[in-house]
Scaffold this motif. Structure first.
Motif, mmCIF file in Angstrom:
data_model
loop_
_atom_site.group_PDB
_atom_site.id
_atom_site.type_symbol
_atom_site.label_atom_id
_atom_site.label_comp_id
_atom_site.label_asym_id
_atom_site.label_seq_id
_atom_site.Cartn_x
_atom_site.Cartn_y
_atom_site.Cartn_z
ATOM 1 N N THR A 147 0.835 -1.399 0.141
ATOM 2 C CA THR A 147 0.050 0.087 -0.157
ATOM 3 C C THR A 147 0.722 1.213 -0.017
ATOM 4 O O THR A 147 0.361 2.274 -0.578
ATOM 5 C CB THR A 147 -1.162 -0.454 1.122
ATOM 6 N N SER A 177 -5.621 2.971 1.121
ATOM 7 C CA SER A 177 -5.529 2.095 1.373
ATOM 8 C C SER A 177 -7.422 1.559 1.055
ATOM 9 O O SER A 177 -7.589 0.746 1.718
ATOM 10 C CB SER A 177 -5.208 2.113 3.152
ATOM 11 N N ILE A 216 -7.763 0.965 -2.182
ATOM 12 C CA ILE A 216 -7.473 -0.696 -2.222
ATOM 13 C C ILE A 216 -8.633 -1.766 -1.235
ATOM 14 O O ILE A 216 -8.863 -2.633 -1.943
ATOM 15 C CB ILE A 216 -6.234 -0.945 -1.450
ATOM 16 N N ARG A 237 -4.533 -9.760 -1.967
ATOM 17 C CA ARG A 237 -3.484 -9.864 -0.756
ATOM 18 C C ARG A 237 -2.923 -10.696 0.119
ATOM 19 O O ARG A 237 -2.973 -12.127 0.139
ATOM 20 C CB ARG A 237 -4.016 -9.267 1.059
#
Length: 141
Positions: free
Chosen positions: A50, A65, A68, A79
């Motif tokens: 990130t 963040s 994402i 992830r």
């Protein structure tokens, strides 16, 4: 208005219309510009943290963040642990998302190439190639 102003206005208008048409040819996209930027960067550069994405896009880590999280919520990205730093997590495009993005990109490329071939003379095609190189220079840091 000067000739440069006229050229800038014409270029801005034409590129905006071209981008709308390319989006339509590539299929509808419900992604925000920040989400598209993340997807493009992951496709071109591979998995990233990130923080790396935030730095590359010039945004705050908190903003990245949120971007994402929204992409992860719809299954576009996943992830995994960062292999070089066990404390960090990398985000990556899922295989299905990568396939879809590449398919949309190919559709856009195919449409644009066919229109260039059908509507422009060889000399105009050469002029357009020269113009594309000039636009790249305008966008260089």
């Amino acid at each position: 208005m000067s000739e440069i102003d006229d050229t800038a206005a014409a270029l801005r208008s034409a590129t905006a219309r071209l981008m709308r048409r390319l989006r339509a040819e590539g299929g509808a996209s419900d992604f925000t510009p920040s989400q598209v930027a993340v997807l493009r960067r992951l496709l071109e550069s591979g998995a990233a943290t990130t923080s790396e994405l935030a730095r590359a896009e010039g945004v705050r880590p908190q903003s990245m963040s949120a971007t994402i999280a929204s992409l992860e919520a719809v299954g576009i990205i996943g992830r995994r642990p960062d292999p070089s730093d066990g404390r960090a997590t990398q985000v990556f495009l899922t295989p299905d998302a990568e396939r879809d993005i590449l398919g949309h990109r190919a559709a856009k490329q195919e449409w644009l190439a066919s229109v260039i071939a059908a509507r422009l003379t060889p000399a105009e095609q050469h002029t357009l190639a020269d113009a594309a190189a000039l636009i790249e220079r305008l966008l260089a840091p």
